[in-house]
Design an enzyme around this catalytic site. Structure first.
Site, PDB file in Angstrom:
ATOM      1  N   ASN A 221      19.597   9.271 -12.852  1.00 50.41           N
ATOM      2  CA  ASN A 221      18.689  10.159 -13.571  1.00 50.41           C
ATOM      3  C   ASN A 221      19.322  11.549 -13.585  1.00 50.41           C
ATOM      4  O   ASN A 221      19.358  12.233 -12.568  1.00 50.41           O
ATOM      5  CB  ASN A 221      17.330  10.183 -12.848  1.00 50.41           C
ATOM      6  CG  ASN A 221      16.338  11.120 -13.502  1.00 50.41           C
ATOM      7  OD1 ASN A 221      16.621  11.699 -14.551  1.00 50.41           O
ATOM      8  ND2 ASN A 221      15.180  11.281 -12.875  1.00 50.41           N
ATOM      9  N   PHE A 222      19.837  11.932 -14.747  1.00 51.08           N
ATOM     10  CA  PHE A 222      20.518  13.234 -14.857  1.00 51.08           C
ATOM     11  C   PHE A 222      19.535  14.405 -14.862  1.00 51.08           C
ATOM     12  O   PHE A 222      19.948  15.558 -14.780  1.00 51.08           O
ATOM     13  CB  PHE A 222      21.363  13.298 -16.134  1.00 51.08           C
ATOM     14  CG  PHE A 222      22.667  12.532 -16.089  1.00 51.08           C
ATOM     15  CD1 PHE A 222      23.067  11.851 -14.953  1.00 51.08           C
ATOM     16  CD2 PHE A 222      23.514  12.507 -17.198  1.00 51.08           C
ATOM     17  CE1 PHE A 222      24.277  11.148 -14.913  1.00 51.08           C
ATOM     18  CE2 PHE A 222      24.725  11.819 -17.176  1.00 51.08           C
ATOM     19  CZ  PHE A 222      25.098  11.135 -16.040  1.00 51.08           C
ATOM     20  N   LYS A 223      18.245  14.112 -15.056  1.00 53.55           N
ATOM     21  CA  LYS A 223      17.222  15.171 -15.129  1.00 53.55           C
ATOM     22  C   LYS A 223      17.643  16.209 -16.188  1.00 53.55           C
ATOM     23  O   LYS A 223      17.970  15.836 -17.300  1.00 53.55           O
ATOM     24  CB  LYS A 223      16.970  15.779 -13.756  1.00 53.55           C
ATOM     25  CG  LYS A 223      16.616  14.689 -12.732  1.00 53.55           C
ATOM     26  CD  LYS A 223      16.145  15.208 -11.422  1.00 53.55           C
ATOM     27  CE  LYS A 223      15.792  14.047 -10.499  1.00 53.55           C
ATOM     28  NZ  LYS A 223      15.260  14.455  -9.217  1.00 53.55           N
TER      29      LYS A 223
ATOM     30  N   HIS B 161       7.777   9.448 -13.294  1.00 54.91           N
ATOM     31  CA  HIS B 161       8.582  10.209 -12.334  1.00 54.91           C
ATOM     32  C   HIS B 161       7.737  11.358 -11.775  1.00 54.91           C
ATOM     33  O   HIS B 161       6.982  12.004 -12.506  1.00 54.91           O
ATOM     34  CB  HIS B 161       9.855  10.753 -13.003  1.00 54.91           C
ATOM     35  CG  HIS B 161      10.837  11.255 -11.992  1.00 54.91           C
ATOM     36  ND1 HIS B 161      10.688  12.485 -11.381  1.00 54.91           N
ATOM     37  CD2 HIS B 161      11.945  10.691 -11.450  1.00 54.91           C
ATOM     38  CE1 HIS B 161      11.677  12.643 -10.511  1.00 54.91           C
ATOM     39  NE2 HIS B 161      12.453  11.574 -10.533  1.00 54.91           N
TER      40      HIS B 161
ATOM     41  N   GLU C  38      10.083   6.526  -4.949  1.00 50.58           N
ATOM     42  CA  GLU C  38      10.737   7.811  -4.723  1.00 50.58           C
ATOM     43  C   GLU C  38       9.785   8.747  -3.987  1.00 50.58           C
ATOM     44  O   GLU C  38       8.970   9.431  -4.636  1.00 50.58           O
ATOM     45  CB  GLU C  38      11.132   8.447  -6.059  1.00 50.58           C
ATOM     46  CG  GLU C  38      12.105   7.625  -6.866  1.00 50.58           C
ATOM     47  CD  GLU C  38      12.905   8.485  -7.836  1.00 50.58           C
ATOM     48  OE1 GLU C  38      14.128   8.465  -7.738  1.00 50.58           O
ATOM     49  OE2 GLU C  38      12.309   9.200  -8.657  1.00 50.58           O
TER      50      GLU C  38
ATOM     51  N   GLY D  96      15.788  15.429  -3.828  1.00 41.71           N
ATOM     52  CA  GLY D  96      16.510  16.701  -3.868  1.00 41.71           C
ATOM     53  C   GLY D  96      16.497  17.467  -2.554  1.00 41.71           C
ATOM     54  O   GLY D  96      16.884  18.630  -2.513  1.00 41.71           O
TER      55      GLY D  96
ATOM     56  N   SER E 266      17.423  11.511  -2.527  1.00 43.18           N
ATOM     57  CA  SER E 266      18.597  11.918  -1.749  1.00 43.18           C
ATOM     58  C   SER E 266      19.543  10.765  -1.400  1.00 43.18           C
ATOM     59  O   SER E 266      20.126  10.735  -0.321  1.00 43.18           O
ATOM     60  CB  SER E 266      18.172  12.662  -0.480  1.00 43.18           C
ATOM     61  OG  SER E 266      17.551  13.891  -0.826  1.00 43.18           O
TER      62      SER E 266
END
Ligand code: 13P
Length: 233
Positions: free
Chosen positions: A8-10, A88, A157, A163, A193
């Site tokens: 997931n590049f966000k 998400h 998640e 993060g 992470s």
């Protein structure tokens, strides 16, 4: 069985850097790899790679219309994109998407036969109240979600692990995934992470069917190391 590895590049990478990333990655992949890449919307490109799938991080549950700033089904169809992330925590919490809206989106894209990576996960205040509380909360994130949908992949998640550089422990992952597996027969990915240091331990957990990677996917070398670990797990 090779485990699933999703990136997931966000809001990272541009159209140009995404293009070169995808082209380089594709050359390294094997037919048996199960790879998904979710670029930022403006970098979405044709889903025409042999060994990886390009999916969308978001879309509005509509073919087209007046929804300023949103991406509709029509645009995804043109690119042959058939995979979407729904639920998400960043969309639930920063963009204010309710469970009701996540379920509506799910319903819309399921009718379109999309593969859906549906994300769930608790925040730190819920985790601190103990496992039973976590389970109770996660159950609410399955409200009105058709858990038997054949093209469903679930991603667990925990928000506090995203993060933060601190992934959930093997025991926490094992416990939560087992609980999710009682709810749905879908594969369950872990996200939060994940990096090259902890990937082996995470993938060794039997209840982990793969990983959803944020920051550590942005660099192609580190993401490829994660893919290598996932082979033959
Ligand atoms: P990080 O890997 O950066 O913690 O992000 C995880 C995530 O949110 C993937 O969807």
């Amino acid at each position: 069985m090779t485990k699933i590895v999703a990136a997931n590049f966000k809001t990272n990478h541009t159209k140009k850097t995404t293009k070169s990333y995808l082209e380089s990655l594709e050359k390294k992949l094997l037919a048996s790899d199960k790879i998904y890449i979710f670029p930022t919307p403006i970098a979405l490109c044709e889903n025409n790679f042999k060994h990886l799938k390009v999916g969308t991080q978001n879309a509005y549950p509509i073919l087209n219309g007046a929804f300023t700033g949103e991406v509709g089904l029509e645009s995804l169809k043109e690119l042959d994109i058939k995979t979407i992330l729904i639920g998400h925590s960043e969309r639930r919490n920063i963009l204010g998407e309710s469970q009701k809206f996540c379920a509506e989106k799910f319903d819309f894209f399921a009718k379109e036969d999309f593969e859906i990576i549906y994300c769930v996960g608790e925040d730190i205040s819920i985790r601190e109240k103990g496992v039973e509380n976590v389970k109770k909360f996660i159950k609410t994130q399955f409200e009105n979600i058709p858990v038997q949908y054949p093209k469903l992949i679930i991603a667990y998640e925990p928000i506090w692990a995203i993060g933060s550089g601190m992934s959930a422990s093997a025991e926490q992952i094992q416990q939560t995934h087992s609980f999710i597996k009682e709810i749905s027969p879908a594969p369950v990915l872990y996200g939060g992470s994940v990096n090259i240091k902890n990937i082996a331990e995470i993938l060794n957990i039997q209840e982990v069917d793969g990983v959803l990677v944020g920051s550590a996917s942005l660099n192609i070398d580190s993401f490829y190391k994660i893919i290598q670990e996932a082979r033959n797990k």
